[in-house]
Design a protein around this motif. Structure first.
Motif, PDB file in Angstrom:
ATOM      1  N   GLY A  22       0.786  -1.222   0.000  1.00  0.00           N
ATOM      2  CA  GLY A  22       0.000   0.000   0.000  1.00  0.00           C
ATOM      3  C   GLY A  22       0.816   1.268   0.000  1.00  0.00           C
ATOM      4  N   THR A  23       2.138   1.162   0.157  1.00  0.00           N
ATOM      5  CA  THR A  23       2.997   2.343   0.179  1.00  0.00           C
ATOM      6  C   THR A  23       3.414   2.717  -1.239  1.00  0.00           C
ATOM      7  N   ARG A 170      -8.543   1.107   1.164  1.00  0.00           N
ATOM      8  CA  ARG A 170      -8.446   0.417   2.449  1.00  0.00           C
ATOM      9  C   ARG A 170      -8.619  -1.083   2.272  1.00  0.00           C
ATOM     10  N   CYS A 175      -4.733  -0.144   3.790  1.00  0.00           N
ATOM     11  CA  CYS A 175      -4.361   1.166   4.334  1.00  0.00           C
ATOM     12  C   CYS A 175      -5.377   1.597   5.384  1.00  0.00           C
ATOM     13  N   LEU A 190      -3.757   8.579   3.764  1.00  0.00           N
ATOM     14  CA  LEU A 190      -3.666   7.121   3.786  1.00  0.00           C
ATOM     15  C   LEU A 190      -2.409   6.744   4.571  1.00  0.00           C
ATOM     16  N   VAL A 192       0.057   3.675   6.344  1.00  0.00           N
ATOM     17  CA  VAL A 192       0.465   2.281   6.277  1.00  0.00           C
ATOM     18  C   VAL A 192       1.308   1.995   7.523  1.00  0.00           C
TER      19      VAL A 192
END
Length: 268
Positions: A22-23, A170, A175, A190, A192
């Motif tokens: 998610g990064t 999400r 996230c 957002l 993480v």
């Protein structure tokens, strides 16, 4: 704004760089004239270039001090796709992420497929049409910049509204969403593993018609006003005048082929 974990070094061999799922981990651009685009970004950021994987056509990696910070490829002749920077989000399993994207109302346009031994990737879009990439790292872990001028330092999704798409990100990437308390802005961060990874900004009908919902890459510079002047000299355009924001002093610009990005001076 970015998170590293594990002890695997990046392509330069100099620092751990593996990102959590998610990064934002990489940004890449597809253009019609690779040579001219290289000259623009060399003049703007001082980037040097080395050949990257050629399985999908001509492609180079931009380097600063020997560290990869971004990628630029050339479209096949006759291909007329939008010219835009694409944000890649890290994934431990690109195939599973692609299936989640489809299940959550997004689309997968390319892949998942292998990029040599360096990783596995896909190109997708969220339910409101913002295009992004998915990157499952193997040898290539992503950008190795540490926030110095010429490196990507932040990523922001510009969309009509955040309520619908924050559920998408999400669910797909795990996230967390943290609303930013402002009186008149639809803006969320957002996170993480508890650290800010990107932001989403709902701007309603103010989205540029030709761009629609899209991810915006922020590149660090020492002086956004001076850098904006240099953009114009090098053949690009200034889209909005420099201004002071919560992120730092910034200016939105476009390169000679129209790819939009933001120049920012942040407080480190």
């Amino acid at each position: 704004m970015r998170e590293g974990s594990g002890a695997t070094a990046g392509l330069s061999g100099r620092e751990p760089a593996r990102r959590a799922t998610g990064t934002p981990c990489w940004t890449s651009l597809m253009v019609h004239d690779l040579a001219t685009t290289q000259e623009f970004y060399r003049g703007l950021f001082g980037w040097e270039f080395q050949p990257g994987p050629s399985g999908f056509g001509p492609y180079v990696r931009a380097l600063l001090d020997g560290r990869p910070v971004a990628g630029i490829g050339e479209m096949a002749p006759g291909l007329h796709l939008p010219v835009a920077w694409t944000t890649f989000l890290a994934s431990d399993d690109a195939d599973a992420t692609a299936e989640q994207i489809r299940c959550c109302g997004g689309t997968v346009a390319v892949g998942p497929l292998d990029s040599g031994e360096e990783g596995r990737m896909a190109i997708a879009a969220d339910p409101l049409g913002a295009v992004f990439g998915v990157w499952q790292a193997r040898l290539h872990l992503g950008s190795e910049g540490g926030g110095e001028p010429g490196t990507p330092v932040w990523t922001e999704l510009l969309t009509s509204e955040t309520e619908h798409v924050d559920t998408f990100y999400r669910t797909v990437f795990g996230c967390q969403v943290e609303p930013v308390a402002t009186a008149d802005e639809d803006y969320v961060t957002l996170t993480v593993r508890g650290r800010p990874g990107a932001a989403m900004h709902g701007v309603g009908h103010r989205i540029r018609t030709e761009a629609g919902a899209h991810w915006m890459t922020y590149f660090e510079v020492k002086d956004p006003d001076e850098a904006a002047e240099r953009v114009a000299v090098l053949g690009g355009r200034v889209l909005h005048d420099p201004s002071d924001t919560a992120t730092g002093r910034s200016v939105q610009v476009a390169d000679p082929e129209g790819a939009a990005f933001t120049l920012v001076h942040t407080e480190h």
